[in-house]
Design a protein around this motif. Structure first.
Motif, mmCIF file in Angstrom:
data_model
loop_
_atom_site.group_PDB
_atom_site.id
_atom_site.type_symbol
_atom_site.label_atom_id
_atom_site.label_comp_id
_atom_site.label_asym_id
_atom_site.label_seq_id
_atom_site.Cartn_x
_atom_site.Cartn_y
_atom_site.Cartn_z
ATOM 1 N N ARG A 189 0.820 -1.216 0.000
ATOM 2 C CA ARG A 189 0.000 0.000 0.000
ATOM 3 C C ARG A 189 0.852 1.265 0.000
ATOM 4 O O ARG A 189 0.466 2.289 -0.535
ATOM 5 C CB ARG A 189 -0.920 0.031 1.233
ATOM 6 N N GLN A 190 1.991 1.187 0.686
ATOM 7 C CA GLN A 190 2.867 2.366 0.757
ATOM 8 C C GLN A 190 4.321 1.899 0.722
ATOM 9 O O GLN A 190 4.632 0.798 1.171
ATOM 10 C CB GLN A 190 2.654 3.124 2.059
ATOM 11 N N ILE A 191 5.196 2.792 0.216
ATOM 12 C CA ILE A 191 6.641 2.507 0.247
ATOM 13 C C ILE A 191 7.327 3.708 0.881
ATOM 14 O O ILE A 191 7.085 4.853 0.470
ATOM 15 C CB ILE A 191 7.214 2.272 -1.169
ATOM 16 N N LEU A 192 8.163 3.444 1.871
ATOM 17 C CA LEU A 192 8.930 4.518 2.511
ATOM 18 C C LEU A 192 10.411 4.294 2.230
ATOM 19 O O LEU A 192 10.950 3.234 2.577
ATOM 20 C CB LEU A 192 8.723 4.469 4.023
ATOM 21 N N VAL A 193 11.051 5.245 1.576
ATOM 22 C CA VAL A 193 12.479 5.136 1.259
ATOM 23 C C VAL A 193 13.220 6.117 2.156
ATOM 24 O O VAL A 193 12.905 7.315 2.160
ATOM 25 C CB VAL A 193 12.753 5.484 -0.219
ATOM 26 N N THR A 194 14.182 5.615 2.922
ATOM 27 C CA THR A 194 14.864 6.462 3.897
ATOM 28 C C THR A 194 16.366 6.333 3.748
ATOM 29 O O THR A 194 16.869 5.224 3.564
ATOM 30 C CB THR A 194 14.496 6.011 5.332
ATOM 31 N N ASP A 195 17.045 7.449 3.832
ATOM 32 C CA ASP A 195 18.504 7.428 3.804
ATOM 33 C C ASP A 195 18.990 7.543 5.241
ATOM 34 O O ASP A 195 18.604 8.466 5.941
ATOM 35 C CB ASP A 195 19.006 8.623 2.986
ATOM 36 N N GLY A 196 19.794 6.629 5.684
ATOM 37 C CA GLY A 196 20.252 6.818 7.052
ATOM 38 C C GLY A 196 21.032 5.647 7.580
ATOM 39 O O GLY A 196 21.169 4.624 6.923
ATOM 40 N N ASP A 197 21.551 5.825 8.772
ATOM 41 C CA ASP A 197 22.313 4.794 9.441
ATOM 42 C C ASP A 197 21.650 4.548 10.782
ATOM 43 O O ASP A 197 21.811 5.322 11.720
ATOM 44 C CB ASP A 197 23.750 5.272 9.620
ATOM 45 N N LEU A 198 20.884 3.468 10.850
ATOM 46 C CA LEU A 198 20.118 3.224 12.071
ATOM 47 C C LEU A 198 21.015 2.984 13.272
ATOM 48 O O LEU A 198 20.587 3.148 14.401
ATOM 49 C CB LEU A 198 19.202 2.018 11.869
ATOM 50 N N THR A 199 22.254 2.583 13.013
ATOM 51 C CA THR A 199 23.136 2.312 14.153
ATOM 52 C C THR A 199 23.675 3.618 14.734
ATOM 53 O O THR A 199 24.276 3.626 15.775
ATOM 54 C CB THR A 199 24.322 1.429 13.745
ATOM 55 N N ARG A 200 23.467 4.711 13.993
ATOM 56 C CA ARG A 200 23.970 5.996 14.507
ATOM 57 C C ARG A 200 22.857 7.036 14.536
ATOM 58 O O ARG A 200 22.893 8.029 13.820
ATOM 59 C CB ARG A 200 25.095 6.511 13.624
ATOM 60 N N PRO A 235 1.111 -5.396 13.264
ATOM 61 C CA PRO A 235 0.788 -5.433 11.833
ATOM 62 C C PRO A 235 1.605 -4.433 11.013
ATOM 63 O O PRO A 235 1.899 -3.330 11.493
ATOM 64 C CB PRO A 235 -0.700 -5.072 11.789
ATOM 65 N N HIS A 236 1.967 -4.831 9.796
ATOM 66 C CA HIS A 236 2.801 -3.934 8.960
ATOM 67 C C HIS A 236 1.966 -2.988 8.106
ATOM 68 O O HIS A 236 2.506 -2.056 7.513
ATOM 69 C CB HIS A 236 3.733 -4.761 8.066
ATOM 70 N N GLU A 237 0.667 -3.216 8.030
ATOM 71 C CA GLU A 237 -0.272 -2.358 7.271
ATOM 72 C C GLU A 237 0.122 -2.238 5.791
ATOM 73 O O GLU A 237 -0.170 -1.237 5.149
ATOM 74 C CB GLU A 237 -0.369 -0.929 7.857
ATOM 75 N N GLY A 238 0.825 -3.222 5.259
ATOM 76 C CA GLY A 238 1.166 -3.199 3.835
ATOM 77 C C GLY A 238 2.218 -2.164 3.472
ATOM 78 O O GLY A 238 2.334 -1.772 2.307
ATOM 79 N N VAL A 239 3.021 -1.733 4.459
ATOM 80 C CA VAL A 239 4.053 -0.722 4.167
ATOM 81 C C VAL A 239 5.396 -1.417 3.924
ATOM 82 O O VAL A 239 5.833 -2.244 4.725
ATOM 83 C CB VAL A 239 4.207 0.280 5.340
ATOM 84 N N ALA A 240 6.036 -1.086 2.792
ATOM 85 C CA ALA A 240 7.386 -1.584 2.507
ATOM 86 C C ALA A 240 8.384 -0.491 2.861
ATOM 87 O O ALA A 240 8.124 0.690 2.606
ATOM 88 C CB ALA A 240 7.502 -1.938 1.026
ATOM 89 N N HIS A 241 9.504 -0.881 3.451
ATOM 90 C CA HIS A 241 10.528 0.096 3.842
ATOM 91 C C HIS A 241 11.819 -0.216 3.105
ATOM 92 O O HIS A 241 12.204 -1.388 3.008
ATOM 93 C CB HIS A 241 10.823 0.015 5.340
ATOM 94 N N GLU A 242 12.491 0.810 2.628
ATOM 95 C CA GLU A 242 13.836 0.617 2.078
ATOM 96 C C GLU A 242 14.740 1.630 2.752
ATOM 97 O O GLU A 242 14.523 2.843 2.641
ATOM 98 C CB GLU A 242 13.828 0.812 0.559
ATOM 99 N N TYR A 243 15.728 1.128 3.506
ATOM 100 C CA TYR A 243 16.704 2.010 4.143
ATOM 101 C C TYR A 243 17.984 1.945 3.319
ATOM 102 O O TYR A 243 18.455 0.849 3.009
ATOM 103 C CB TYR A 243 17.075 1.537 5.552
ATOM 104 N N PHE A 244 18.561 3.094 3.019
ATOM 105 C CA PHE A 244 19.876 3.093 2.379
ATOM 106 C C PHE A 244 20.923 3.264 3.467
ATOM 107 O O PHE A 244 21.199 4.372 3.898
ATOM 108 C CB PHE A 244 19.951 4.186 1.319
ATOM 109 N N LEU A 245 21.462 2.143 3.933
ATOM 110 C CA LEU A 245 22.486 2.155 4.974
ATOM 111 C C LEU A 245 23.857 2.220 4.293
ATOM 112 O O LEU A 245 23.982 1.842 3.121
ATOM 113 C CB LEU A 245 22.372 0.892 5.825
ATOM 114 N N PRO A 246 24.885 2.684 5.002
ATOM 115 C CA PRO A 246 26.204 2.814 4.357
ATOM 116 C C PRO A 246 26.703 1.503 3.751
ATOM 117 O O PRO A 246 27.336 1.501 2.701
ATOM 118 C CB PRO A 246 27.117 3.263 5.508
#
Ligand SMILES: Cc1cc2nc3c(=O)[nH]c(=O)nc-3n(C[C@H](O)[C@H](O)[C@H](O)COP(=O)(O)OP(=O)(O)OC[C@H]3O[C@@H](n4cnc5c(N)ncnc54)[C@H](O)[C@@H]3O)c2cc1C
Length: 417
Positions: free
Chosen positions: A82-93, A208-219
């Motif tokens: 249903r939704q796609i969230l694209v995020t740039d980041g480093d979750l460890t920092r 529930p994930h509510e049909g959301v796909a996530h893409e994180y751009f990690l280093p």
């Protein structure tokens, strides 16, 4: 059926994976007889734990599978995105960047259509296998390899590993990245290895994930969380080779601890559902998709980075275009391997395949680099695309497979005369 002249089938398919079997069904729908030769053992490929992949399938590709009669088997197991969230980041920092790209299916021209569907590889393999078995004009020869071929003006003699041979006017190589058909036809490739391995696994989660796909751009590389039916998700997690091997070898508990650092806790408690699988990544483009009485389809013609989940979608577009070119040619009296049919197919598909492969390459270069100016540029770029409605809608349409000159099957229309 156009078969004559001592031919065993109208078309021989070397390779009956996801692309090969889809193409066999499309050609059968157009009234052609097909022999599919596939090297794999069904008892292995149809086993529930054969590969940890799940595919993000564009809505247009899904329409084709429905038009080929797979709807009943797949509708119950497909998870709409249903939704796609694209995020740039480093979750460890300190977590993902607040600047992101948000695609919402409700903003599309057809707001009720999902952005795409998530399907587990095992379900697609089982559905294709059952559909192929129901079609008497498709002869599945498995496990069996294509071991050679010889061409003359009217067709191809295809040699099989057991010493037998088959003859048809056209041989299609749908035999994957290390395509025997491509190499034996002397079609060269350009490409390279990426220094990363993608880890694929299925995760059960609490909320529930509510049909959301996530893409994180990690280093280290992209990290995707892709919703599956129920409280489950498929992850595709790219890491440098050595780090990926360590992650694949470590205990489940240690793996989950590493996973949580990237995944976060927004879906509650996590557990592994089944084994982890590693896929060393490479990019490979064939210099052409055709040769005398030969065509290539799927990964044999183009193996791309799985960053945006487009590899199989490209292969499925090849199937729709090639089956339509053959059906149209045969309808005006050409044989299925006629050069004008093959040239039309190549013109139709080559630009899209090359653009997508090189687009993924550019994306990967931009996002796998942690130089501060590039990080800033891509964050601003993501925010800029996000701010502009038409740009966002264009990306949604392209990723949904609905842009450009669509073959009939991708519009959901049948090839039956
Ligand atoms: C981690 C990962 C995630 C992915 N996620 C997505 C996604 O979300 N969406 C998407 O669109 N794509 C995705 N892809 C890409 C997708 O998996 C491939 O594009 C797709 O599987 C290619 O299918 P194919 O049928 O062309 O090739 P293959 O699946 O490789 O099939 C080739 C077949 O040919 C047979 N064969 C090989 N040699 C011979 C021979 N000599 N004789 C007879 N048979 C032979 C093999 O047995 C096999 O069955 C992903 C890839 C990876 C690695």
């Amino acid at each position: 059926m156009v078969m004559s002249n001592g031919f065993d089938a109208d078309v021989i398919l070397g390779g009956g994976g996801l692309v090969g079997q889809t193409l066999a069904l499309a050609l059968d729908q157009a009234g052609l007889s097909v022999a599919v030769i596939d090297a794999s053992k069904p008892a292995e490929t149809l086993a529930p734990a054969f590969d940890g992949r799940a595919f993000a399938i564009a809505f247009a590709s899904y329409r084709m599978w429905r038009a080929l009669g797979l709807g009943e088997a797949l509708d119950a197991v497909a998870q709409p995105i249903r939704q796609i969230l694209v995020t740039d980041g480093d979750l460890t920092r300190g977590g993902p960047s607040p600047l992101y790209l948000h695609f919402d299916g409700a903003e599309q021209e057809e707001p009720d259509e999902p952005l795409g569907l998530m399907l587990e590889a095992r379900h697609v393999r089982q559905a294709l296998d059952a559909a192929v078995k129901r079609r008497p004009s498709i002869r599945m020869i498995q496990p069996m390899s294509v071991s050679g071929f010889e061409r003359d003006a009217a067709g191809v003699w295809v040699a099989l590993a057991d010493g037998s041979s088959l003859r048809a006017p056209l041989l299609i190589g749908a035999d994957g990245r290390r395509s025997f058909v491509r190499e034996a036809a002397g079609i060269r490739t350009i490409g390279w290895q990426y220094p990363v391995t993608a880890i694929a696994a299925t995760i059960a989660h609490e909320k529930p994930h509510e049909g959301v796909a996530h893409e994180y751009f990690l280093p280290a590389g992209p990290f995707a969380i892709l919703p599956l039916k129920g409280e489950r998700a498929n992850i595709v997690w790219a890491e440098p080779r050595a780090a990926a091997e360590a992650l694949l070898a470590m205990s489940e508990e240690d793996f989950l601890a590493e996973l949580r650092l990237r995944f976060g806790d927004f879906l509650g408690r996590l557990s592994l559902e089944g084994p982890r699988f590693g896929y060393p990544l490479s990019m490979q483009l064939a210099e052409r998709m055709i040769d005398d009485r030969i065509a290539l389809a799927g990964d044999s013609a183009h193996g791309i980075h799985p960053l945006a989940g487009q590899g199989l979608n490209l292969g499925l577009k090849d199937c729709a275009a090639l089956a339509e070119c053959i059906a149209d040619g045969v309808a005006v009296g050409l044989d299925p391997g006629d050069v004008s049919i093959l040239e039309r197919y190549q013109r139709w598909r080559r630009f899209d395949n090359t653009t997508m492969a090189l687009g993924m390459e550019a994306f990967d270069k931009l996002f796998s680099n942690s130089l501060p100016p590039l990080r800033t540029a891509r964050r601003v770029g993501l925010a800029a695309v996000n701010a502009v409605g038409p740009a966002r809608r264009f990306f949604m349409k392209y990723a949904g497979g609905a842009a450009g000159d669509l073959p009939k099957l991708l519009r959901g229309e049948s090839l039956a005369a």
